[in-house]
Design a protein around this motif. Structure first.
Motif, PDB file in Angstrom:
ATOM      1  N   ALA A 151       0.861  -1.185   0.000  1.00 41.00           N
ATOM      2  CA  ALA A 151       0.000   0.000   0.000  1.00 41.00           C
ATOM      3  C   ALA A 151       0.893   1.229   0.000  1.00 41.00           C
ATOM      4  O   ALA A 151       2.079   1.155   0.345  1.00 41.00           O
ATOM      5  N   GLY A 152       0.307   2.362  -0.394  1.00 42.64           N
ATOM      6  CA  GLY A 152       1.050   3.626  -0.367  1.00 42.64           C
ATOM      7  C   GLY A 152       0.189   4.711   0.247  1.00 42.64           C
ATOM      8  O   GLY A 152      -1.044   4.712   0.068  1.00 42.64           O
ATOM      9  N   ILE A 153       0.833   5.599   0.992  1.00 41.09           N
ATOM     10  CA  ILE A 153       0.100   6.717   1.598  1.00 41.09           C
ATOM     11  C   ILE A 153       0.859   7.993   1.256  1.00 41.09           C
ATOM     12  O   ILE A 153       2.080   8.057   1.462  1.00 41.09           O
ATOM     13  N   TRP A 154       0.149   8.976   0.750  1.00 41.06           N
ATOM     14  CA  TRP A 154       0.799  10.260   0.459  1.00 41.06           C
ATOM     15  C   TRP A 154       0.288  11.343   1.413  1.00 41.06           C
ATOM     16  O   TRP A 154      -0.917  11.593   1.508  1.00 41.06           O
ATOM     17  N   THR A 155       1.197  11.933   2.153  1.00 43.04           N
ATOM     18  CA  THR A 155       0.875  13.006   3.092  1.00 43.04           C
ATOM     19  C   THR A 155       2.147  13.775   3.395  1.00 43.04           C
ATOM     20  O   THR A 155       3.242  13.200   3.346  1.00 43.04           O
ATOM     21  N   ARG A 156       1.985  15.078   3.719  1.00 40.61           N
ATOM     22  CA  ARG A 156       3.183  15.824   4.126  1.00 40.61           C
ATOM     23  C   ARG A 156       3.543  15.509   5.572  1.00 40.61           C
ATOM     24  O   ARG A 156       4.639  15.793   6.012  1.00 40.61           O
ATOM     25  N   ASN A 157       2.579  14.952   6.310  1.00 39.65           N
ATOM     26  CA  ASN A 157       2.807  14.614   7.712  1.00 39.65           C
ATOM     27  C   ASN A 157       3.285  13.155   7.788  1.00 39.65           C
ATOM     28  O   ASN A 157       2.484  12.224   7.938  1.00 39.65           O
ATOM     29  N   GLU A 158       4.595  13.005   7.659  1.00 38.18           N
ATOM     30  CA  GLU A 158       5.142  11.642   7.556  1.00 38.18           C
ATOM     31  C   GLU A 158       4.809  10.804   8.789  1.00 38.18           C
ATOM     32  O   GLU A 158       4.503   9.618   8.695  1.00 38.18           O
ATOM     33  N   ARG A 159       4.838  11.474   9.951  1.00 38.47           N
ATOM     34  CA  ARG A 159       4.573  10.735  11.201  1.00 38.47           C
ATOM     35  C   ARG A 159       3.154  10.160  11.193  1.00 38.47           C
ATOM     36  O   ARG A 159       2.933   8.999  11.533  1.00 38.47           O
ATOM     37  N   PHE A 160       2.211  11.012  10.750  1.00 42.90           N
ATOM     38  CA  PHE A 160       0.822  10.568  10.662  1.00 42.90           C
ATOM     39  C   PHE A 160       0.703   9.428   9.634  1.00 42.90           C
ATOM     40  O   PHE A 160       0.005   8.437   9.842  1.00 42.90           O
ATOM     41  N   GLY A 161       1.413   9.584   8.532  1.00 39.58           N
ATOM     42  CA  GLY A 161       1.394   8.554   7.488  1.00 39.58           C
ATOM     43  C   GLY A 161       1.882   7.227   8.030  1.00 39.58           C
ATOM     44  O   GLY A 161       1.295   6.171   7.763  1.00 39.58           O
ATOM     45  N   ARG A 162       2.967   7.269   8.821  1.00 43.28           N
ATOM     46  CA  ARG A 162       3.508   6.016   9.368  1.00 43.28           C
ATOM     47  C   ARG A 162       2.534   5.395  10.361  1.00 43.28           C
ATOM     48  O   ARG A 162       2.417   4.181  10.473  1.00 43.28           O
ATOM     49  N   MET A 163       1.815   6.278  11.080  1.00 48.62           N
ATOM     50  CA  MET A 163       0.833   5.768  12.036  1.00 48.62           C
ATOM     51  C   MET A 163      -0.331   5.081  11.294  1.00 48.62           C
ATOM     52  O   MET A 163      -0.756   3.990  11.662  1.00 48.62           O
TER      53      MET A 163
END
Ligand code: NAD
Length: 542
Positions: free
Chosen positions: A440-452
């Motif tokens: 899966a892939g997640i695109w966000t500027r908030n990397e921490r939130f993305g990892r969560m």
């Protein structure tokens, strides 16, 4: 909604026309080259049916390989058993040196390898390049870390000081590999390297469409000093030589469709051997409102259309949050329509061919079914016989519904469906609503939130702000599928220990663990209870 729906797609022609690569026909695929590769296939004697191998760029035949039978597989097994005995005694330092020489050789000769990969699979050069790099990364990883994974480890004994325990790792013996056509170099060779490093012999059955890259990989392994018969290739039809191969090996590593994976798993169970299964996917990409649009669009292009979408970790479902939906989709449609789709051997081409008529038929069926049931075509949607017999345009669909084939099944082609969502929870739920769980892939500027968020997705790998390469190329970390996407992992410790048998050796000193003759069993029970209580309370002895 600013998306303009237009079917005609003005693809930019590639700089290098077809006749150029005909002049650069790889020498491994000349009649002499093909014959030399085919001579490496173990054969038990007698005539064999020949399988024609064609280049997807034009449909022309580039050579033939024998359709091996059970006798040929048994011949390979006998040779592998003999060779493995010596190979298992070869010091780890020597095995490491072979992997490192392979590493250097592949980088030196990458252009000729890429030529063969492209000719055989029809992929764009940039995607063929990834194959060579992947094998190189695995060479380096297992050459430098293999001995750490494999070395004998002291373990906590049953009783401190009194019981001494070690864990040893032995090679399983002969490993069978069954590989698909989509990454004909990366998959079988990268997966074989840790098996070889662990002291096993390997017999590889490549896909019918792409045997030459497997044979070339084997030839180059011999060139860097791997002894004969430690790595062999048997060519032929999976349903015919798969069963005798599985019956004769000690471990089977299968990569391919989930449907064939079930068959292989059942056969492995019948012979009580372990297996790893790297299977299909229907991978989601999630674009959050705060994503960098350019990065997300390029991620979608790579994620959906690398290797013309014939990539197990590619995205076929793109979930886009409402706030960014129109801008993202508009930019993605524009970029998709501008892709360089061609058959050249230069790096400018951004997408190559599908591998075969069967693959083209499946992609066409999925798109036509979706359009007939009311999907909206945002880009692509046409075969391109003017470029080559199996070319198909990169295709984006919207307004898809669960009754459509492309929603229910893995398309395994350059087709992605775009969905809109409002709340993050909706996207996570939709992403997990699949029998598959590969990538899966997640695109966000908030990397921490993305990892969560990543930890809430049921997938073996999740990439934040990347399509697939970040997790895949992290060879130190496990890679594989949850749910129907597989069993077991490649890469990291799991990727090599699966090719070993663990053995625990314990030596008991001074006092035996069981009551010995003459000892009152009540006294033994009292003393052991006390010892267990103490052990529980002493942190350094737990
Ligand atoms: P496939 O299952 O048709 O064939 C894979 C291999 O299995 C081929 O070598 C084939 O000859 C062999 N085979 C077929 N029938 C067999 C049988 N009865 N017993 C033993 N072997 C048999 O798959 P494919 O079409 O070549 O590859 C595409 C599929 O592979 C897709 O679903 C894709 O997602 C998956 N794939 C997964 C990964 C991963 O790492 N998870 C990687 C690449 C491809």
């Amino acid at each position: 909604m600013v998306v303009e729906v237009k079917v005609s797609t003005p693809y930019i022609p590639a700089a290098e026309p077809l006749y150029h690569w005909r002049q650069r026909w790889p020498h491994h695929l000349t009649p002499d080259g093909v014959a030399a590769l085919a001579r490496m296939i173990p054969q038990a004697g007698g005539e064999r049916e020949l399988i024609a191998v064609r280049t997807p760029f034009t449909g022309e035949q580039i050579g033939t390989v024998p359709a091996c039978n059970a006798a040929d597989v048994n011949e390979a097994l006998a040779r592998a058993r003999r060779a493995q005995k010596t190979w298992a005694q070869t010091p780890l330092a020597e095995r490491r040196a072979i992997l490192l020489r392979y590493h250097d050789l592949l980088l030196r000769r990458k252009d000729e390898l890429i030529d063969v990969i492209q000719m055989e699979s029809g992929k764009a050069r940039r995607h063929a390049l990834e194959e060579v790099f992947d094998v190189v990364v695995n060479c380096r990883h297992y050459a430098y870390h293999g001995d750490r994974y494999l070395r004998t480890r002291p373990r906590r004994g049953a009783l401190p000081i009194i019981t001494w325990t070690w864990e040893h790792r032995h090679p399983v013996g002969v490993v069978g590999m069954i590989a698909p056509w989509n990454y004909p170099f990366t998959i079988p060779i990268s997966d074989a390297l840790p098996a070889l490093m662990a002291g096993n012999a390997v017999i590889l059955k490549p896909a019918e469409e792409t045997p030459f890259m497997a044979l070339l990989g084997a030839k180059l392994l011999r060139e860097v000093g791997l002894p004969d018969d430690v790595f062999q290739v048997v060519t032929g039809h999976g349903r015919e030589i798969g069963p005798p191969l599985i019956a004769g090996v000690n471990f089977v590593g299968f990569t391919g469709s989930t449907a064939t994976g079930w068959i292989v798993a059942k056969q492995a169970a019948e012979h009580m051997i372990r297996c790893s299964l790297e299977l299909g996917g229907k991978n989601p990409m999630i674009v959050l409102d705060d994503a960098n649009i350019n990065s997300a669009v390029e991620g979608a292009i790579r994620g959906c259309f690398s290797n013309a979408g014939q990539l197990c970790v590619s995205f076929e479902r793109v979930y886009v949050q409402s706030g960014i939906y129109d801008r993202f989709v508009s930019a993605l449609v524009k970029r998709t329509r501008s892709l360089h789709l061609d058959a050249g051997l230069d790096y400018q081409v951004e997408m190559g061919s599908l591998v075969s008529a069967d693959q083209l038929a499946k992609v066409k069926e999925h798109v036509e079914d979706a359009l007939a049931r009311g999907a909206t075509l945002l880009a692509g949607g046409r075969a391109r016989p003017d470029i080559g017999p199996y070319f198909y345009e990169p295709t984006l669909l919207a307004d898809v519904t669960p009754d459509m084939l492309t929603v229910r099944e893995e398309t395994f082609g350059p087709v992605a469906a775009i969905y809109r969502f409002d709340r993050v929870d909706e996207a996570i739920q939709a992403a997990n609503d699949s029998p598959y769980g590969l990538n899966a892939g997640i695109w966000t500027r908030n990397e921490r939130f993305g990892r969560m968020l990543a930890r809430r997705i049921q997938a073996g790998t999740v990439n934040v702000n990347e399509a697939y390469a970040a997790a895949w190329a992290s060879a130190d970390a496990p890679m594989g599928g949850m749910k129907e996407s597989g069993l077991g992992r490649r890469h990291g410790a799991e990727g090599i220990l699966k090719y070993t048998e663990s053995q625990t050796v314990s030596a008991q000193r001074i006092i035996p663990l069981a009551p010995f003759p003459g000892l009152n069993v009540h006294a033994y029970a009292w003393a052991t209870t006390l010892a267990l209580r103490v052990l529980r309370r002493l942190p350094f002895l737990r």
